[in-house]
Design an enzyme around this catalytic site. Structure first.
Site, PDB file in Angstrom:
ATOM      1  N   GLY A  95      12.587  15.377   4.748  1.00 55.27           N
ATOM      2  CA  GLY A  95      12.454  13.891   4.787  1.00 55.27           C
ATOM      3  C   GLY A  95      11.476  13.328   3.342  1.00 55.27           C
ATOM      4  O   GLY A  95      11.317  12.297   3.314  1.00 55.27           O
ATOM      5  N   GLU A 135       0.779  -1.333  -0.109  1.00 57.36           N
ATOM      6  CA  GLU A 135       0.152   0.041   0.079  1.00 57.36           C
ATOM      7  C   GLU A 135       0.995   1.287  -0.122  1.00 57.36           C
ATOM      8  O   GLU A 135       0.392   2.146  -0.617  1.00 57.36           O
ATOM      9  CB  GLU A 135      -1.005  -0.035   1.172  1.00 57.36           C
ATOM     10  CG  GLU A 135      -1.872   0.987   1.362  1.00 57.36           C
ATOM     11  CD  GLU A 135      -2.911   1.180   0.309  1.00 57.36           C
ATOM     12  OE1 GLU A 135      -3.665   0.243  -0.027  1.00 57.36           O
ATOM     13  OE2 GLU A 135      -2.661   2.096  -0.842  1.00 57.36           O
ATOM     14  N   LYS A 140       5.672   4.635  -9.492  1.00 54.16           N
ATOM     15  CA  LYS A 140       4.362   4.668  -9.124  1.00 54.16           C
ATOM     16  C   LYS A 140       3.314   4.473 -10.038  1.00 54.16           C
ATOM     17  O   LYS A 140       2.344   3.853  -9.861  1.00 54.16           O
ATOM     18  CB  LYS A 140       4.028   5.883  -8.066  1.00 54.16           C
ATOM     19  CG  LYS A 140       4.915   5.891  -6.969  1.00 54.16           C
ATOM     20  CD  LYS A 140       4.849   7.335  -6.226  1.00 54.16           C
ATOM     21  CE  LYS A 140       5.739   7.068  -5.047  1.00 54.16           C
ATOM     22  NZ  LYS A 140       6.082   8.755  -4.420  1.00 54.16           N
ATOM     23  N   ILE A 200      -1.608   7.289   1.473  1.00 56.22           N
ATOM     24  CA  ILE A 200      -3.166   7.288   0.985  1.00 56.22           C
ATOM     25  C   ILE A 200      -3.565   6.066   0.404  1.00 56.22           C
ATOM     26  O   ILE A 200      -2.757   5.233  -0.205  1.00 56.22           O
ATOM     27  CB  ILE A 200      -3.221   8.253  -0.452  1.00 56.22           C
ATOM     28  CG1 ILE A 200      -2.620   9.685  -0.083  1.00 56.22           C
ATOM     29  CG2 ILE A 200      -4.438   8.233  -0.962  1.00 56.22           C
ATOM     30  CD1 ILE A 200      -2.758  10.597  -1.353  1.00 56.22           C
TER      31      ILE A 200
HETATM   32  P1  NDP Z   1      15.828   5.503   4.357  1.00 56.36           P
HETATM   33  O1  NDP Z   1      17.012   5.843   3.476  1.00 56.36           O
HETATM   34  O2  NDP Z   1      15.531   6.640   5.378  1.00 56.36           O
HETATM   35  O3  NDP Z   1      16.169   4.285   5.374  1.00 56.36           O
HETATM   36  C1  NDP Z   1      16.618   3.062   4.886  1.00 56.36           C
HETATM   37  C2  NDP Z   1      17.021   2.184   5.784  1.00 56.36           C
HETATM   38  O4  NDP Z   1      17.519   0.827   5.259  1.00 56.36           O
HETATM   39  C3  NDP Z   1      18.041   2.597   6.689  1.00 56.36           C
HETATM   40  O5  NDP Z   1      17.936   2.310   8.091  1.00 56.36           O
HETATM   41  C4  NDP Z   1      19.266   1.551   6.282  1.00 56.36           C
HETATM   42  O6  NDP Z   1      20.185   1.269   7.308  1.00 56.36           O
HETATM   43  C5  NDP Z   1      18.593   0.471   5.802  1.00 56.36           C
HETATM   44  N1  NDP Z   1      19.383  -0.022   4.714  1.00 56.36           N
HETATM   45  C6  NDP Z   1      19.469   0.561   3.658  1.00 56.36           C
HETATM   46  N2  NDP Z   1      20.445  -0.391   2.709  1.00 56.36           N
HETATM   47  C7  NDP Z   1      20.596  -1.555   3.588  1.00 56.36           C
HETATM   48  C8  NDP Z   1      21.232  -2.942   3.492  1.00 56.36           C
HETATM   49  N3  NDP Z   1      21.960  -3.151   2.442  1.00 56.36           N
HETATM   50  N4  NDP Z   1      21.100  -3.774   4.533  1.00 56.36           N
HETATM   51  C9  NDP Z   1      20.518  -3.217   5.521  1.00 56.36           C
HETATM   52  N5  NDP Z   1      20.011  -2.185   5.774  1.00 56.36           N
HETATM   53  C10 NDP Z   1      19.999  -1.285   4.682  1.00 56.36           C
HETATM   54  O7  NDP Z   1      14.699   5.158   3.727  1.00 56.36           O
HETATM   55  P2  NDP Z   1      13.185   5.390   3.728  1.00 56.36           P
HETATM   56  O8  NDP Z   1      12.611   5.110   5.185  1.00 56.36           O
HETATM   57  O9  NDP Z   1      12.843   7.035   3.412  1.00 56.36           O
HETATM   58  O10 NDP Z   1      12.302   4.602   2.711  1.00 56.36           O
HETATM   59  C11 NDP Z   1      12.295   3.217   2.897  1.00 56.36           C
HETATM   60  C12 NDP Z   1      11.349   2.682   1.809  1.00 56.36           C
HETATM   61  O11 NDP Z   1      10.003   3.502   1.692  1.00 56.36           O
HETATM   62  C13 NDP Z   1      11.554   3.097   0.177  1.00 56.36           C
HETATM   63  O12 NDP Z   1      11.599   1.949  -0.550  1.00 56.36           O
HETATM   64  C14 NDP Z   1      11.079   4.082   0.006  1.00 56.36           C
HETATM   65  O13 NDP Z   1      10.908   4.412  -1.411  1.00 56.36           O
HETATM   66  C15 NDP Z   1       9.693   3.977   0.587  1.00 56.36           C
HETATM   67  N6  NDP Z   1       9.009   5.142   0.731  1.00 56.36           N
HETATM   68  C16 NDP Z   1       9.423   6.095   1.600  1.00 56.36           C
HETATM   69  C17 NDP Z   1       8.734   7.308   1.836  1.00 56.36           C
HETATM   70  C18 NDP Z   1       9.251   8.441   2.431  1.00 56.36           C
HETATM   71  O14 NDP Z   1       8.481   9.537   2.701  1.00 56.36           O
HETATM   72  N7  NDP Z   1      10.531   8.362   2.997  1.00 56.36           N
HETATM   73  C19 NDP Z   1       7.166   7.407   1.284  1.00 56.36           C
HETATM   74  C20 NDP Z   1       6.749   6.210   0.677  1.00 56.36           C
HETATM   75  C21 NDP Z   1       7.742   5.129   0.469  1.00 56.36           C
HETATM   76  P3  NDP Z   1      20.965   2.520   8.114  1.00 56.36           P
HETATM   77  O15 NDP Z   1      20.170   3.356   8.852  1.00 56.36           O
HETATM   78  O16 NDP Z   1      21.819   1.512   9.106  1.00 56.36           O
HETATM   79  O17 NDP Z   1      21.742   3.260   7.057  1.00 56.36           O
HETATM   80  N1  HSE Z   2      10.234  10.886  -2.491  1.00 57.41           N
HETATM   81  C1  HSE Z   2       8.749  10.145  -2.595  1.00 57.41           C
HETATM   82  C2  HSE Z   2       8.175  11.616  -2.742  1.00 57.41           C
HETATM   83  C3  HSE Z   2       8.764   9.576  -0.993  1.00 57.41           C
HETATM   84  O1  HSE Z   2       8.584  12.525  -2.560  1.00 57.41           O
HETATM   85  O2  HSE Z   2       6.797  11.445  -2.943  1.00 57.41           O
HETATM   86  C4  HSE Z   2       7.369   8.715  -1.204  1.00 57.41           C
HETATM   87  O3  HSE Z   2       7.173   7.809  -2.339  1.00 57.41           O
END
Ligand code: NDP
Ligand code: HSE
Length: 451
Positions: free
Chosen positions: A188, A130, A206, A137
């Site tokens: 962020g 989702e 998307k 959303i």
């Molecule tokens: P971040 O970059 O903030 O966090 C990524 C996390 O994954 C970190 O904790 C990192 O570890 C860990 N990580 C990355 N690579 C590895 C690896 N090789 N092995 C183990 N751990 C790893 O990402 P987001 O939280 O922003 O995004 C997560 C997902 O959600 C993505 O697919 C993104 O597209 C999706 N998403 C994000 C949104 C947003 O608003 N941020 C909205 C909708 C979807 P460490 O902290 O130790 O570096």
């Molecule tokens: N970087 C993405 C955005 C996060 O700005 O919409 C949500 O997928």
């Protein structure tokens, strides 16, 4: 307290989204268990650096770098690392180990979706995603379940929060692109590499996911036409406002009839992402900040609008946790997971065969016959003029703006609105205008969506 069956939940990633998911899973454990009908136990969190500071207060002993050990034996694996590898390998391992998977990873699903869904089908597991389109959303479930009995005709969505935040700030505050992008990163919203946002890659991923669900067709990412917002400057923004429009980065997924399409009925789809003008009174025009909105037109249901936070850690965590509850319910109920529906298998037409309306802005010399020449080229190119507006730069200003204007009366700026035209005809015509000798500069060519 109810004695629920215990489900082991493994979390991969504790960044903007993952840390909030872990926090909410722990804080609302009892409530979530009641809703899921199972005790959801967060057994570990795989990250790159277990000692890195986190956005939430999480026990150090939950963290590990050994994702494989965490995955094997889990009932539900939540993947929130992002990127292709190791996310792909970890998800495939989770499925083959008997876990259901929750992910927000649009980059992975848009490129390796069929492989992952096939792997889930083979073991009777489910993949929930989702949060992979439009953040908090609810849009995946409505398309997959609620509208499964209808025929979706068109989706027009603002599905990238970062670009909407940037365009909105440029529109309302006259701010420069680079300054606003820095703010979006700080808040962020932006991907690790903001090119994914501003060049439309994130929105294209998307769009591929939404179109696949809406049209029951596996839409490969390569079939999505993509343009970003980096060419939109303050002047273009102001011109749009003056003409009664706002510029939004839109994902348009549409069912069309195309005589050249390789389909028995001529039915096909178009999936495209580009900055477009929409009238200020259109519902999508009032989507501000990092919010997203998805406007769905379905044959029986009519127009539906889904609106809310498209990005942000805690907001996205809401969608992820909804999936975790669904995954837990399915795990408890047993039976095979619901696979993806791709039986319609409609062809995706290239952008050149798509029709829409355009606004072309040109700078021309203010001389006799120029307007007639421009109109003639448009007519030869099968592009019909709907509106035309001319403003004249006085000669003195014109000369300082454009060296080519030396010796002419002034520069005329022509803003031409077209009727619906075929994209290939339009782009050939713009090339001919640029080479015609009467056009000093093609300032912009923007599609107009949302009549
Ligand atoms: P971040 O970059 O903030 O966090 C990524 C996390 O994954 C970190 O904790 C990192 O570890 C860990 N990580 C990355 N690579 C590895 C690896 N090789 N092995 C183990 N751990 C790893 O990402 P987001 O939280 O922003 O995004 C997560 C997902 O959600 C993505 O697919 C993104 O597209 C999706 N998403 C994000 C949104 C947003 O608003 N941020 C909205 C909708 C979807 P460490 O902290 O130790 O570096
Ligand atoms: N970087 C993405 C955005 C996060 O700005 O919409 C949500 O997928």
């Amino acid at each position: 307290m109810t004695d629920y069956r215990r489900l082991r939940v493994a979390l991969l990633g504790a960044g903007a989204v993952g840390s909030q998911v872990a926090d909410l899973l722990r804080t609302h454990a009892d409530e979530l268990s009641d809703r899921a009908g199972a005790a959801l136990e967060l057994v570990g969190i795989a990250v790159r650096n277990p000692d890195a500071p986190r956005d939430a207060d999480l026990p150090r002993e939950l963290f590990t770098t050994d994702s494989e050990q965490l995955i094997v034996g889990a009932d539900i694996v939540i993947e929130l690392m992002g990127g292709i590898e190791p996310a792909r390998t970890d998800i495939l391992l989770a499925l083959s180990s008997g876990a259901d998977v929750v992910t927000a990873n649009k980059a992975l699903l848009a490129t390796h979706g069929p492989e992952i869904f096939d792997a889930a089908d083979q073991v009777g597991a489910s993949v929930y995603y989702e949060a992979a389109a439009a953040g908090a959303i609810p849009i995946i479930r409505p398309l997959r379940d609620s509208l499964a009995g209808d025929r979706v005709q068109r989706i027009m969505g603002i599905v990238n929060g970062t670009t909407n935040y940037i365009l909105d700030r440029m529109d309302t505050g006259g701010t420069e692109f680079a300054d606003v992008l820095a703010d979006a990163q700080r808040l962020g919203y932006a991907e690790a590499d903001p090119t994914a946002d501003v060049e439309g890659f994130d929105a294209a991923q998307k769009a591929a996911i939404l179109a696949s669900l809406a049209f029951h067709t596996a839409v490969p990412l390569e079939a999505v036409h993509r343009e970003g917002i980096t060419a939109i400057d303050r002047q273009t923004m102001e011109a749009a406002r003056h003409a009664g429009y706002v510029i939004k980065l839109l994902a348009v997924c549409e069912r069309i009839t195309d005589a050249e399409a390789n389909s028995p009925t001529g039915e096909a789809i178009s999936v495209r992402v580009y900055p477009a003008l929409i009238p200020r009174e259109h519902p999508l025009a009032s989507v501000h900040g990092a919010n997203n909105a998805v406007f769905v037109q379905a044959e029986a249901a009519g127009n539906l609008m889904f609106y809310g936070a498209g990005a942000g850690g805690v907001q996205t965590a809401s969608a992820v946790l909804g999936d975790v509850v669904s995954a837990a319910r399915r795990h408890i109920a047993g039976g095979v997971g619901v696979g993806e529906s791709t039986r319609a298998n409609l062809p995706v037409v290239p952008i050149g065969r798509v029709t829409t309306r355009y606004q072309i802005t040109l700078e021309v010399s203010d001389e006799p016959g120029v307007l007639a020449t421009v109109a003639g080229i448009l007519s030869e190119g099968r592009v019909s003029i709907a509106t035309i507006e001319q403003t004249i730069e006085p000669a003195a200003e014109a000369k300082s703006l454009l060296p080519a204007a030396q010796g002419v009366a002034g520069i005329a700026r022509l803003v031409i609105g077209t009727h619906t035209a075929r994209e290939q005809d339009l782009s050939d015509t713009v090339d001919r205008l640029a080479a015609s000798g009467v056009v000093d500069r093609v300032v912009s060519v923007l599609r107009v969506e949302g009549n």
